[in-house]
Scaffold this active site. Sequence first.
Site, short mmCIF file in Angstrom:
data_model
loop_
_atom_site.label_atom_id
_atom_site.label_comp_id
_atom_site.label_asym_id
_atom_site.label_seq_id
_atom_site.Cartn_x
_atom_site.Cartn_y
_atom_site.Cartn_z
N HIS A 1 0.87 -1.17 0.00
CA HIS A 1 0.00 0.00 0.00
C HIS A 1 0.91 1.22 0.00
O HIS A 1 1.93 1.25 0.70
CB HIS A 1 -0.89 0.01 1.24
CG HIS A 1 -1.47 1.36 1.55
ND1 HIS A 1 -2.45 1.94 0.78
CD2 HIS A 1 -1.19 2.24 2.54
CE1 HIS A 1 -2.75 3.13 1.28
NE2 HIS A 1 -2.00 3.33 2.34
N CYS B 1 -5.05 2.18 -4.33
CA CYS B 1 -4.15 3.18 -3.76
C CYS B 1 -2.94 3.43 -4.64
O CYS B 1 -2.50 4.57 -4.81
CB CYS B 1 -3.70 2.74 -2.37
SG CYS B 1 -2.77 1.19 -2.37
#
Length: 670
Positions: A34, A102
């Site tokens: 992430h 993301c």
Amino acid sequence: MSSKVQLYVYDLSNGLAKQLSMPLTGKQIDGVWHTSVVVFGKETFYGQGICITPPGQSHHGRPLQIVDMGETAIDEETFEEYLSEMRQHYTAEKYHLLDFNCNSFTNDCVGFLTGQSIPAWIKDLPSDFLSTPFGAALRPTIDAMFRRPVPGAAPTPGTLQPPPEAAAAAAAASPNPALAASLLQAVANQAFSPSPSTSTPSPSIPTASQATATIASPIHICTNPATLQSLLRTHRIAVVYFTSATCGPCRMIAPAFEDLAHEKTHRYSGKIAFVKVDLGVGLGSQVAGQYGVRVTPTFLFFLDGQKQHEIKGVNAPELRSQTDMLLYQAYPPHPHTRISLPAVESLSMKPILFTQVPALDTVLSKLGSFLDASSSSDAQSTKQTLTSIVLPYLKSQFPSKDATNVPKKLKASPVLLNSWSEATRKAAATLPPAQLFPLVDMWRLAFLDEAVGTWCAGLSTTHPHTINPVQLFLRKANDILDLTDPDVKAAARNYLLTVLRMIANAYATPALARVLLSPSGERDALTRALVGALLHGDAAVRTAAASVAFNVAASLQQRRVDQVRGADGAGASMGAEEDGEWDVELVSAMLEALGNEAQSEEVVHRLTAAIAFMLRLSPVYDTQLAPLLEVLQARDTLKAKLVAGGCGEQGVQKKDIRKLVEEVAERLCP
């Protein structure tokens, strides 16, 4: 005045991906990444909308790594205007674990701010993951997690769990369901955990507690010229789709583009980029203007940064055709795919296994006599474990034909295997290798049970302190092969023979076969033992070694064939895990052993088949193997097996073996 731009990187798996990826997928994946962008004293990321917190204050905690992305000359007000436009595009209901996430967002922001892109090891992770059988099996589960119960509804933190049947199917597709379940649960918990109360939301922006996160997408979202240029630099092939929200034909062609993107990025990991540019989002109109795009849908095709072709309108067959043509230009098929090799193609790639079951009580009695004669204090506890735990398991797996009452089949549970591993450690510390062969023979049988092979494949990551029998026995086999005393080597002949047969049986489990082929696994120790055993003076040892050589080469060949078929006939992703120097070492040893073999047609057969598998579809054939074959006069070595004295008095006599030897000599050797 310029401002520093940083990329915060988090691992959603909390280290489990690094530990478990090799036994699960056959590839080393160091994290489930992430990312967020940190600039102007704020951390910005995409989850359920665009979220902003103070740096390091999101629910992911402290970043695992901070990557310096350079500096930006863009001021904070301009960046906020850019985010305001992006907020209409990066909405909660569009979020998807693989397709729009993301890392799609951070790559876009970094491109806008600096003209760079996020690192390839983050950006192209899904292609690597989805190119594995486990990744492909997991795809439906991930899709199911993000299927909205109400059209247009956003996913709700804490509810994004895979349906039980989808999770079960994905776990079953893994060589180790327990590990798969652990990894899936860890990622889900981290991705959807609530935010700490210290998070400070930006006005009118969703809080970090609403955020989710994931790995990168097969479709790259591009909203500015810098991002597109970065993608063209980092991928040999790019297919760029220009669209707009009001375009009806775009909605018609979008599913075909998305399907093609998933298919090709799955097969051509890191080599092709599918890019989506919405003319109404960010600086999308500027991107279109650079290439004279005025209507949507328009598709541009790039090879090595240069535009090759353009399609306007809805034409799915032409979209696929032009993509395939670029892939063929960039990654032409292996030349051996155009050679007729009927004898090689008729070879089975199933491993050679040693399935003969000895009298198990006799085997244990033999080992017990060795332990009783030793002075070890662990002898009795070792015998007790083998008698009460291991022997019942083996008898249930391999019941005697004369048995009147067939015992219920027992499972190879972790408790059983860990106890057996500890007993193996004690026995190996007590007895010389020459007396360990009954214990190795018990493991040989056990490796016919895939549960045992899967357990062994995961030992180095899940239980690094548990004795790995493959590792232990291979090390001792190599110590024997290094001895110079012929009498000591002769005494250990049974041990070496049994170890080779055990290794051959290890290839019954795909996960363990991957570990045995992996440079970070047991490949070096296996290669060392194999090279020495192929030249052993005992015919039975050479036969077992030739069987292991066949299994090694067949496993490698199966992977190459799967890649060729998966890549529509091209070897696009073959070279990623190949090691030309290792190929050269193994082929050299096989040729030397073949040249020396004058007794057994079966050894000649297995070695020739192994050589064929090593050569056919090898990505280093032209550069490394073909020159080696010429220097070693491989063609002459093979043909010598067919004449009088080459193998037996009259040479190889079996027709199928002769045909294979002739085919490999004439068509695969220069």
